[in-house]
Write a protein that holds these residues in place. Structure first.
Motif, mmCIF file in Angstrom:
data_model
loop_
_atom_site.group_PDB
_atom_site.id
_atom_site.type_symbol
_atom_site.label_atom_id
_atom_site.label_comp_id
_atom_site.label_asym_id
_atom_site.label_seq_id
_atom_site.Cartn_x
_atom_site.Cartn_y
_atom_site.Cartn_z
ATOM 1 N N SER A 1 44.035 36.027 33.168
ATOM 2 C CA SER A 1 43.548 37.117 34.009
ATOM 3 C C SER A 1 42.133 37.512 33.603
ATOM 4 N N ILE A 2 41.891 37.573 32.299
ATOM 5 C CA ILE A 2 40.546 37.874 31.802
ATOM 6 C C ILE A 2 39.574 36.779 32.235
ATOM 7 N N LEU A 3 39.997 35.527 32.094
ATOM 8 C CA LEU A 3 39.153 34.394 32.479
ATOM 9 C C LEU A 3 38.768 34.462 33.954
ATOM 10 N N VAL A 4 39.738 34.735 34.807
ATOM 11 C CA VAL A 4 39.473 34.807 36.240
ATOM 12 C C VAL A 4 38.469 35.910 36.544
ATOM 13 N N ASN A 5 38.654 37.072 35.932
ATOM 14 C CA ASN A 5 37.752 38.189 36.198
ATOM 15 C C ASN A 5 36.321 37.869 35.758
#
Length: 556
Positions: free
Chosen positions: A545-549
């Motif tokens: 989720s952090i990577l996507v953001n």
């Protein structure tokens, strides 16, 4: 990803001046018992081996040479004369893979063990835009078989059709009593197919390799009935860069398929978290190529690049870094938003719903990042790894913005890739950490993002390949899930081509459920006595989720 075999040159003298296309309604056996087929006024002589008939090296576009270099592909003129379709067409120019000397002694033997990273040995030519068509022997034009169109991988730097045994797919389809027609295409690579820069964007010639693929799909629509294929039952299928290409074809052209394909199957690749073709980093690549080609002082640098000898342009392409360079998966040549065919960043197109409304399958290997972390094995401290992540992938993000990402991918080897192997396989101190990060950034997180955004709107299935875990340092490495061998994934591709559903009696489970946000189910392929199972797609949820953001804010 690379190419084998000797090839046949096809003469432009065989092309007529007419621009209308016709396909024969008959496949027949010609002189000497060889299979032949008529397209327009041209006769193609192929091969027959047992249950499989091949027509190879059929040109679908005018050779992109001379003034057609670095231009949109132009459809082949109607065929006229006799063509040798018994051998593969010439391969497209391939990027050189050269490991940095600082890691070659450590990782060279591991890289050498991976056949798909072997140097290309076949002759290369710009005149390479051909298709292969492989059918069950005896197929007639009225068979209306589903069509599987293969797009090879190779980091958009290398690739060919020769190393993939198409007969495995066609024979497999016969074994399942679900016959298919198989098509594979060449497309331009490296600087020939994915040159970046504002000049490229302004000229409307971005992503030429994807444009080649699109033209090949138009060829399929015009001619495939002659081979017994049904143009209304076409799926596109690829692995690695080929799978990314499939995903990008889904978001290209505003999500309009033009009726060219009706399903998509992606192995290790989804629409990428990439930015604009004219971003500063990639403009520097264009400027460097222009300079090294001797075109800096010309008024039209693109035209100059068209006019330099092939050897010059090929050399400056090869002198640019590859996926086995220190930059790893921050590629010099890859698809990016071009303001036209790919209107903007692919993941923004997904958010806007500009996605082809077709059923699809997408899956990954568990350890996608291990192979591509070999070239950066000389990064041994946490500070070095953090600086590399920041400078190579997110140069415009602040340290503060990236801190949660650094913490999500810790240096603890037990959290790294190859996953589920504890402290083992940590080639160097940061290797498993970087392998986890790179595999998630380029493969796992984009797949999950794609599914989360659109699985509620169209039928979707997903899988995870966790076999080959015992491979030292690599685990379930990128490309180890090949469907070009008898097994569940080969059968899933054939099932999907026939029914737009991968399920079938040979998969080892009664039902592979559709993927939904409420029930994100993965068909999981395992080592050991239990070879297949169902699992939830929730691993590393916070980290991804952090990577996507971060990727949405700072696309590569």
């Amino acid at each position: 990803m690379v190419l084998r075999g000797s090839l046949v040159a096809l003469s432009l003298s065989m092309l007529s001046a007419s621009r209308y296309y016709y396909a024969s309604a008959t496949q027949y056996t010609g002189a000497g018992g060889l299979p032949s087929i008529q397209l327009d006024n041209g006769t193609f002589i192929g091969n027959q081996t047992g249950n499989v008939t091949e027509f190879l090296g059929i040109p679908y576009a005018l050779p992109p040479t001379g003034d057609l270099r670095l231009r949109l592909p132009v459809a082949n003129l109607p065929y006229n004369g006799t063509y040798n379709a018994s051998t593969f067409g010439t391969i497209c120019p391939q990027q050189s893979f050269i490991l940095d000397a600082s890691v070659a002694s450590t990782v060279g033997p591991i890289v050498g063990s991976l056949s798909f990273l072997s140097p290309a040995s076949s002759p290369q030519s710009e005149d390479c835009l051909t298709v292969d068509v492989i059918v069950p022997t005896g197929t007639t034009a009225d068979a209306k078989l589903p069509v599987v169109v293969w797009i090879y991988g190779g980091a958009f730097e290398v690739g060919d059709m020769i190393m993939y045994p198409s007969e495995v797919i066609v024979q497999g389809s016969l074994d399942l009593n679900a016959p298919v027609v198989y098509v594979a295409m060449n497309y331009r690579l490296s600087a020939f197919g994915f040159l970046p820069g504002k000049e490229v964007k302004e000229a409307g010639i971005g992503n030429l390799g994807l444009q080649d693929q699109r033209l090949a799909l138009r060829w399929v629509q015009k001619y495939i009935e002659a081979f017994g294929g049904d143009p209304s039952r076409v799926i596109i299928w690829g692995e690695s860069a080929g799978a990314m290409s499939v995903g990008l074809q889904m978001v290209a052209n505003g999500g309009n398929t033009e009726g060219l394909f009706h399903g998509a199957f992606m192995q290790s690749g989804s629409p990428l978290p990439v930015g604009d073709i004219a971003d500063t980093k990639y403009q520097a690549i264009y400027d460097s190529i222009v300079g090294r080609a001797g075109c800096s002082n010309t008024t039209d640098t693109l035209q100059c690049l068209r006019e330099v000898p092939f050897s010059v342009f090929n050399d400056v392409s090869n002198e640019t870094y590859s996926c086995l360079s220190f930059q790893s998966l921050s590629l010099a040549f890859e698809p990016r938003g071009d303001g036209g065919f790919l209107a903007e960043d692919p993941q923004q197109l997904i958010l806007k719903g500009e996605v082809a409304s077709v059923p699809f399958v997408t899956g990954e290997c568990d350890d996608e990042g291990t192979t591509f972390s070999l070239p950066i094995a000389n990064l041994t401290t946490e500070t070095e790894a953090n600086n590399y992540i920041a400078s190579n992938y997110f140069p415009n993000a602040s340290t503060q913005e990236l801190q949660p990402l650094f913490e999500a991918y810790p240096s603890d080897p037990s959290a790294g890739s190859p996953f589920d192997t504890g402290a083992a396989n940590n080639l160097t101190a940061q290797y498993k950490r970087l392998a986890a990060f790179q595999g998630d950034l380029i493969f796992q997180a984009p797949r999950r993002f794609f599914l989360q955004q659109i699985s509620s709107q169209q039928n979707a299935w997903s899988y995870l390949w966790k076999r080959n875990k015992s491979t030292p340092y690599l685990g379930s490495y990128h490309g180890s899930d090949s469907a070009y061998a008898p097994g569940e994934l080969r059968d899933a591709v054939i099932n999907f081509a026939n029914n737009l559903d991968p399920n079938g009696p040979t998969l080892g489970i009664s039902d592979w459920p559709k993927y939904t946000t409420d029930a994100p189910t993965l068909f999981t392929l395992l080592d050991g006595n239990v070879s297949v199972a169902l699992a939830n797609d929730t691993y590393r949820a916070d980290a991804m989720s952090i990577l996507v953001n971060v990727s949405l804010e700072y696309p590569m």
